[in-house]
Design an enzyme around this catalytic site. Sequence first.
Site, mmCIF file in Angstrom:
data_model
loop_
_atom_site.group_PDB
_atom_site.id
_atom_site.type_symbol
_atom_site.label_atom_id
_atom_site.label_comp_id
_atom_site.label_asym_id
_atom_site.label_seq_id
_atom_site.Cartn_x
_atom_site.Cartn_y
_atom_site.Cartn_z
ATOM 1 N N GLU A 43 36.750 42.330 53.139
ATOM 2 C CA GLU A 43 37.776 41.727 53.577
ATOM 3 C C GLU A 43 38.881 42.180 53.031
ATOM 4 O O GLU A 43 39.633 42.791 51.642
ATOM 5 C CB GLU A 43 37.546 40.177 52.457
ATOM 6 C CG GLU A 43 39.255 38.971 52.970
ATOM 7 C CD GLU A 43 39.235 37.765 52.311
ATOM 8 O OE1 GLU A 43 38.141 37.218 51.940
ATOM 9 O OE2 GLU A 43 39.507 36.935 52.592
ATOM 10 N N ARG A 269 24.977 43.696 42.431
ATOM 11 C CA ARG A 269 26.361 44.269 42.334
ATOM 12 C C ARG A 269 26.059 45.005 41.669
ATOM 13 O O ARG A 269 25.539 45.588 40.821
ATOM 14 C CB ARG A 269 27.216 43.513 42.547
ATOM 15 C CG ARG A 269 26.908 42.378 40.939
ATOM 16 C CD ARG A 269 27.934 41.362 41.327
ATOM 17 N NE ARG A 269 29.496 41.826 40.877
ATOM 18 C CZ ARG A 269 30.548 41.929 41.358
ATOM 19 N NH1 ARG A 269 30.593 41.378 43.097
ATOM 20 N NH2 ARG A 269 31.788 42.013 41.949
ATOM 21 N N LYS A 279 38.943 42.147 42.865
ATOM 22 C CA LYS A 279 40.016 42.602 43.509
ATOM 23 C C LYS A 279 41.430 41.989 43.719
ATOM 24 O O LYS A 279 42.187 41.875 43.543
ATOM 25 C CB LYS A 279 39.672 42.334 45.413
ATOM 26 C CG LYS A 279 39.972 43.707 46.180
ATOM 27 C CD LYS A 279 38.717 43.530 47.036
ATOM 28 C CE LYS A 279 37.980 42.747 47.752
ATOM 29 N NZ LYS A 279 38.015 42.420 49.700
HETATM 30 P P1 ATP Z 1 36.107 40.884 44.769
HETATM 31 O O1 ATP Z 1 34.789 40.402 44.155
HETATM 32 O O2 ATP Z 1 36.278 42.034 44.483
HETATM 33 O O3 ATP Z 1 36.744 40.330 46.101
HETATM 34 P P2 ATP Z 1 34.386 41.094 47.263
HETATM 35 O O4 ATP Z 1 32.641 40.618 47.082
HETATM 36 O O5 ATP Z 1 35.416 39.431 47.283
HETATM 37 O O6 ATP Z 1 35.049 41.500 45.879
HETATM 38 P P3 ATP Z 1 34.158 41.694 49.909
HETATM 39 O O7 ATP Z 1 35.410 42.725 50.772
HETATM 40 O O8 ATP Z 1 33.399 40.704 50.168
HETATM 41 O O9 ATP Z 1 34.917 42.168 48.156
HETATM 42 O O10 ATP Z 1 33.276 43.312 50.231
HETATM 43 C C1 ATP Z 1 32.770 44.119 51.177
HETATM 44 C C2 ATP Z 1 31.255 44.020 50.439
HETATM 45 O O11 ATP Z 1 31.194 44.598 49.137
HETATM 46 C C3 ATP Z 1 30.394 43.368 50.441
HETATM 47 O O12 ATP Z 1 29.805 43.288 51.474
HETATM 48 C C4 ATP Z 1 30.074 42.814 49.253
HETATM 49 O O13 ATP Z 1 29.276 41.843 49.053
HETATM 50 C C5 ATP Z 1 30.007 44.402 48.439
HETATM 51 N N1 ATP Z 1 30.632 43.944 46.905
HETATM 52 C C6 ATP Z 1 31.733 44.406 46.349
HETATM 53 N N2 ATP Z 1 31.943 43.611 44.855
HETATM 54 C C7 ATP Z 1 30.811 44.607 45.363
HETATM 55 C C8 ATP Z 1 30.377 45.320 43.784
HETATM 56 N N3 ATP Z 1 30.997 44.652 42.853
HETATM 57 N N4 ATP Z 1 29.185 46.052 43.620
HETATM 58 C C9 ATP Z 1 28.331 46.095 44.969
HETATM 59 N N5 ATP Z 1 29.005 45.669 46.458
HETATM 60 C C10 ATP Z 1 30.116 45.046 46.208
HETATM 61 MG MG MG Z 2 35.235 38.374 48.842
#
Ligand code: ATP
Ligand code: MG
Length: 569
Positions: A43, A269, A279
């Site tokens: 995102e 994760r 983020k």
């Molecule tokens: P955040 O919680 O930091 O905002 P998010 O999961 O909302 O992260 P996205 O932009 O939705 O961020 O993530 C894109 C991809 O990266 C998703 O498929 C998510 O599952 C993966 N991802 C995010 N954080 C991690 C992590 N700590 N380890 C592995 N994969 C991750």
């Molecule tokens: Mg997200």
Amino acid sequence: MEEKHEEEIKEKTSLNFLERIIEDDLANGRVPDNTIVTRFPPEPNGYLHIGHIKSICLNFGLAQKYGGRCHLRLDDTNPEKEDMEYIDSIKEDIHWLGFDWGAYEYYASDYYQQLYEVALSLIKEGKAYVDSLSAEDMKMYRGTLTEPGKNSPDRDRSIEENLRLFDEMKQGKHPEGSYILRAKIDMSSPNINLRDPALYRIKFATHPRTGDTWCIYPMYDFTHPISDAIEGITHSICTLEFEDHRPAYDWATSIDHIDHAPHQYEFARLNINYLLMSKRRLLNLVKLGIVTGWDDPRMPTISGIRRRGYSPESMRDFISRIGVAKVEGVVDYSLMEFCVREDLNKRAERLMVVLDPLKVIIDNYPEDTIEYFEAVNNPESADSETHQIPFGRELYIEREDFMEEPAKGYHRLYPGNEIRLKYAYYITANSIVKDENGTIVEVHCTYDPLSRGGTTPDERKVKGTSHWVSATEGVTIEARLYDKLFLTEYPGGATGNYLDDLNPDSLVVVTDAKAEPEILNAKAGDYLQFIRNGYFCVDNKESKSDKLIFNRTVTLKDSWAKMKKKMGM
Ligand code: ATP
Ligand code: MG
């Protein structure tokens, strides 16, 4: 024969669970065109962090390994929080890691029309309805993990009325929060995500890509699976927190109008102690001015570690070492640093830089004479180039390399003691000069001309070797020494507020370090080792031509290697 079989078994058992699933799917003809299609779906509401590296390596890595492809999908359904700046940074970061999506660049917002049509069809089939419950009521009607929910009074609204209201929502006739479109699934489902999940909400926000075309926006659990289906994703890989959403995913991909049904698989994760991996929290650090930006070298963002001097190779190595599993865990920060050191050791050019300069004057060395010593750029590499280091009568050494009254076991320079200046000569300290505060400002020495290159005809042994920089030929640089941004392994673990655990000394700026002139050849992206002081890189954002700035990537000390030794690994 035997041997081949063993090889095969070894290969199979070393596969991670996703590779096993994919190989099984391929072997059993479950993959259309036998082409694996994955996607990385960030995102664009912030910069990517180290956690995302795991997801990028997995998705792009699996596609590479099985000759398929990986799409980049910007999952842009939250117009208020999203920004073009983030989209650009995401692309730059993925490329830096060494992956490429080629022509497969997609945006969830490109599917808004299709998603809208699917929603319309659902309404027409009586499978979705417009609900006017307030947020609080909605919560009450939803039930809990142990109690079923209750049907909303709007659940039985007629199809005609639903169509009219949804159209009015789309036309902007209703305020935010007044109505939502919900799927009609099952309010008593044991899985809360199936209790008539929201499909669309009203949001009067300008979208970075679709502008003001829409004032209704689709929800994640509706958008994501259908986007996957539209793109023909075969294996939709996400983190474990989405496990409970899988039934909603399966519901969305089994809607009549959706031809292709991808599958969702969850993995653990990446968590690393001492680091924040969200983020939202990282944005907070930027907003509060605790760091200078998303690319502050102390940030665990990809742009931060890039500016800090981590190499993409070391991060890919790190990800391959931690493996892929379905169990959450915390990876040790020092393992990551270990991977960085391993890689930089092989490629960094060695330079002599004095971070805390103390002047040394060699009284018996001719004035106005400069001679040069040859240094190997990287002793770890067999075909390393060399460079010349100027030497003269006045030099700098590290202040810690001299003691007026040596502590027990101190082998560096002190009055009467002889040490080696790396690559150059043996020197002996004779006397010191102090300023009015009692600080030593000069150490006067004599050198042995017969010790040129670091050995003497009588093979005299000395215990200490110091690095040095010519006072007249050297250049002044700024060195930024970083430490962890948080003092505790789990920031906020004790008080619930991670800001309580900030490390006040996470950045120490040394404004007048002295470096051998070779440093002027350093370019952005070069990996350097300042002998004894750590790995460094040019800060290409703030360096000026008259004052180069260097970021310390990591110190030379390696706690992970020590730990392994202690544990007998
Ligand atoms: P955040 O919680 O930091 O905002 P998010 O999961 O909302 O992260 P996205 O932009 O939705 O961020 O993530 C894109 C991809 O990266 C998703 O498929 C998510 O599952 C993966 N991802 C995010 N954080 C991690 C992590 N700590 N380890 C592995 N994969 C991750
Ligand atoms: Mg997200």
